[in-house]
Design an enzyme around this catalytic site. Structure first.
Site, short mmCIF file in Angstrom:
data_model
loop_
_atom_site.label_atom_id
_atom_site.label_comp_id
_atom_site.label_asym_id
_atom_site.label_seq_id
_atom_site.Cartn_x
_atom_site.Cartn_y
_atom_site.Cartn_z
N ARG A 102 -2.82 12.04 9.44
CA ARG A 102 -4.09 11.74 9.44
C ARG A 102 -4.57 10.81 7.72
NH1 ARG A 102 -6.86 15.47 12.43
NH2 ARG A 102 -7.59 14.52 14.95
N LYS A 124 -3.44 -2.93 0.72
CA LYS A 124 -3.34 -3.04 1.61
C LYS A 124 -2.10 -3.14 2.63
CE LYS A 124 -6.85 -7.05 1.12
NZ LYS A 124 -6.48 -8.74 1.09
N GLU A 166 3.33 -16.61 -7.67
CA GLU A 166 2.47 -15.14 -7.33
C GLU A 166 1.96 -15.46 -8.99
OE1 GLU A 166 0.01 -14.18 -5.06
OE2 GLU A 166 1.36 -14.06 -3.28
N LYS A 198 -4.68 -6.69 -11.25
CA LYS A 198 -4.87 -6.65 -9.68
C LYS A 198 -5.90 -5.84 -9.71
CE LYS A 198 -3.32 -6.51 -5.57
NZ LYS A 198 -2.50 -7.37 -3.87
N GLU A 208 -12.29 -5.23 0.02
CA GLU A 208 -12.69 -7.72 -0.72
C GLU A 208 -13.86 -7.70 0.22
OE1 GLU A 208 -9.04 -9.67 0.47
OE2 GLU A 208 -9.67 -10.94 1.59
N ARG A 212 -11.93 -9.73 -5.03
CA ARG A 212 -11.12 -9.60 -4.40
C ARG A 212 -10.39 -10.44 -4.18
NH1 ARG A 212 -7.62 -3.89 -2.03
NH2 ARG A 212 -5.91 -5.62 -1.90
N ASN A 216 -7.16 -14.47 -3.54
CA ASN A 216 -6.67 -15.59 -2.44
C ASN A 216 -5.93 -16.87 -2.54
OD1 ASN A 216 -5.82 -13.10 -0.13
ND2 ASN A 216 -8.57 -13.90 0.45
N HIS A 219 -3.44 -19.06 -0.80
CA HIS A 219 -3.28 -18.46 0.81
C HIS A 219 -3.43 -19.17 2.06
CE1 HIS A 219 -1.62 -15.62 -2.67
NE2 HIS A 219 -1.37 -14.51 -1.09
N HIS A 223 0.23 -19.82 3.88
CA HIS A 223 0.22 -19.01 4.65
C HIS A 223 0.91 -20.13 5.78
CE1 HIS A 223 -2.76 -15.22 3.83
NE2 HIS A 223 -0.87 -15.31 3.50
N HIS A 233 7.05 -16.96 0.84
CA HIS A 233 5.67 -16.35 0.46
C HIS A 233 5.59 -16.75 -0.93
CE1 HIS A 233 2.39 -14.52 1.05
NE2 HIS A 233 2.02 -13.88 -0.21
N1 LIG Z 1 -0.38 -5.88 1.08
C1 LIG Z 1 -0.47 -6.61 0.02
O1 LIG Z 1 -0.90 -6.19 -0.72
C2 LIG Z 1 0.88 -7.35 0.48
C3 LIG Z 1 0.64 -8.51 -0.88
C4 LIG Z 1 1.16 -9.84 -0.62
C5 LIG Z 1 2.65 -9.68 0.21
N2 LIG Z 1 2.46 -8.08 1.19
C6 LIG Z 1 3.35 -8.36 2.49
O2 LIG Z 1 4.90 -8.63 1.57
C7 LIG Z 1 6.29 -8.84 1.85
C8 LIG Z 1 7.19 -9.79 0.91
O3 LIG Z 1 7.47 -9.42 0.16
P1 LIG Z 1 9.12 -9.13 -0.59
O4 LIG Z 1 9.04 -10.27 -0.55
O5 LIG Z 1 9.16 -8.24 -1.90
O6 LIG Z 1 9.75 -8.71 0.84
P2 LIG Z 1 10.78 -7.98 0.98
O7 LIG Z 1 10.24 -6.80 1.09
O8 LIG Z 1 11.05 -8.69 2.26
O9 LIG Z 1 11.97 -7.71 0.11
C9 LIG Z 1 12.77 -9.56 -0.05
C10 LIG Z 1 13.95 -9.63 0.20
O10 LIG Z 1 14.69 -8.94 -1.32
C11 LIG Z 1 15.40 -7.80 -0.88
N3 LIG Z 1 15.16 -6.81 -1.63
C12 LIG Z 1 13.87 -6.02 -2.37
N4 LIG Z 1 14.54 -5.85 -3.31
C13 LIG Z 1 15.51 -5.93 -3.70
C14 LIG Z 1 16.21 -5.56 -4.77
N5 LIG Z 1 15.98 -5.03 -5.55
N6 LIG Z 1 17.87 -7.17 -4.59
C15 LIG Z 1 18.44 -7.73 -4.27
N7 LIG Z 1 17.68 -7.20 -2.77
C16 LIG Z 1 16.39 -6.67 -2.69
C17 LIG Z 1 14.92 -7.57 0.44
O11 LIG Z 1 15.97 -6.51 1.17
C18 LIG Z 1 14.45 -8.46 1.80
O12 LIG Z 1 15.54 -9.03 2.13
C19 LIG Z 1 5.55 -9.10 3.41
O13 LIG Z 1 5.72 -8.54 4.13
C20 LIG Z 1 4.33 -9.20 2.99
O14 LIG Z 1 3.50 -9.85 4.10
C21 LIG Z 1 1.93 -7.16 1.46
#
Ligand SMILES: NC(=O)c1ccc[n+]([C@@H]2O[C@H](COP(=O)([O-])OP(=O)(O)OC[C@H]3O[C@@H](n4cnc5c(N)ncnc54)[C@H](O)[C@@H]3O)[C@@H](O)[C@H]2O)c1
Length: 332
Positions: A102, A124, A166, A198, A208, A212, A216, A219, A223, A233
């Site tokens: 939980r 999130k 971003e 943030k 949100e 907040r 976006n 986005h 998206h 992204h």
């Molecule tokens: N929760 C939120 O508020 C929020 C906001 C934006 C995005 N997201 C989510 O985040 C994800 C995108 O995040 P991301 O771009 O970090 O993607 P990711 O976690 O997939 O990482 C991108 C790539 O970098 C590699 N990697 C990570 N750290 C590394 C390092 N230090 N050195 C070498 N390689 C490394 C990973 O293996 C992957 O191949 C999506 O799933 C998206 O939905 C969430």
């Protein structure tokens, strides 16, 4: 209420902090790509679940595998799960922590630029379904976020650019960040200010219901660009902003976009539809219509009046799509 402690530290300080947990059970979910950054005792810990392809593993199968694994390893109500990785890893780990017994505490150690300034902050968390990204999730803030920019040394150029997309967004949301970007301040300083920004927003509006939503910015179209053009992204978000400002004829804001994009050394050619030969309008519009932020038949656009001054305009989805279809910006 949202409350996460953010700490910025160098790798040796991070190791020192982690070493305190060496004697107990150190439960963690870690992106395999950062394994070599970590101390030996973590690399060989039996309580770690390693991810090979975090985005592909951010799903219910891994969720079940992880929950079974941590229970078999003796996780308890007062245990903490550490997440080392990009946004895919922190989203998955946070979601596991949100429901395991939980809800237990978790600590995020973001290792991508995108996760340091966005994904690991704000609470999130969630996983993807076949029907779409992040369709199951929760609000569950990490008790602590440990930001160590030394992890960025091994990050690919593509992922750095994604994070910078971003950062461009934050340049519109905050005057301080705008100025840091404009004067080409060290990346660490821009990361710090963006993460603080943030956090402040989320502290005021965790669920949100208000401000907040400004996070976006870019986005809605982003998206749709992301899967259509198979682009990272953050870059899709930057492109989403540019095309939105063009669609809404916000010429002066477009000039600011150009200034920020150049200061961040974003690849401008990758942010133009004309430079892709696989842009398919039908696919693009189908992603746009499926965006979960759509409210009934209308869409809430985040627009910019001035730096630090965003506003919402609710437009009918039908009109918005028509605007895109008749806009010369989307023809090439
Ligand atoms: N929760 C939120 O508020 C929020 C906001 C934006 C995005 N997201 C989510 O985040 C994800 C995108 O995040 P991301 O771009 O970090 O993607 P990711 O976690 O997939 O990482 C991108 C790539 O970098 C590699 N990697 C990570 N750290 C590394 C390092 N230090 N050195 C070498 N390689 C490394 C990973 O293996 C992957 O191949 C999506 O799933 C998206 O939905 C969430």
């Amino acid at each position: 209420m949202y409350k996460s402690k953010i700490t910025y530290l160098k790798k040796l300080e991070l190791f020192k902090e982690l070493d305190d947990h060496q004697e107990g059970k150190f439960f963690a979910i870690i992106d395999q790509k950062v394994k070599n950054h970590l101390p030996q005792w973590i690399q060989f810990s039996p309580h770690v679940l390693w991810l090979k392809n975090p985005e592909e593993e951010k799903n219910l199968d891994t969720y079940k595998r992880a929950v079974d694994f941590f229970i078999s390893q003796g996780v308890q109500r007062d245990s903490v799960i550490y997440a080392f990785g990009g946004g895919a890893t922190t989203d998955l780990a946070g979601f596991i922590a949100s429901t395991l017994m939980r809800g237990i505490d978790w600590v995020a150690v973001p290792t991508t630029l995108l996760a340091m300034v966005d994904a690991s902050l704000g609470g999130k968390v969630g996983v993807n379904l076949e029907a779409g990204k992040n369709l199951i999730g929760a609000f569950h803030a990490p008790s602590s976020v440990l930001v160590c920019t030394d992890f960025l040394n091994s990050l690919s150029e593509k992922e750095i650019l994604s994070g910078k997309g971003e950062l461009l967004k934050y340049g519109f949301l905050s005057r301080e960040i705008f100025e840091l970007i404009q004067k080409k301040a060290p990346l660490e300083d821009i990361i710090l200010e963006s993460a603080k920004f943030k956090t402040r927003v989320v502290e005021h509006d965790f669920k949100e219901k208000g401000e907040r939503i400004f996070l976006n910015l870019g986005h809605t179209l982003g998206h749709a660009f992301e899967p259509t053009l198979k682009m990272p992204h953050g870059l899709a978000v930057a492109m989403g902003m540019k095309y939105l400002f063009r669609l809404m004829n916000q010429t002066h804001i477009l000039e600011t976009w150009n200034l920020l994009a150049k200061s961040l050394a974003l690849p401008l050619e990758k942010l133009e539809i004309a430079n892709y030969d696989n842009f398919d309008m039908k696919t693009f519009l189908s992603y746009l219509e499926n965006d979960k932020k759509k409210v009934k038949s209308s869409i809430r656009l985040v627009l910019v009046k001035d730096i630090g001054a965003c506003y919402i305009e609710e437009v009918s989805m039908k009109d918005f799509i028509q605007k895109i279809q008749t806009s010369h910006e989307f023809r090439y």
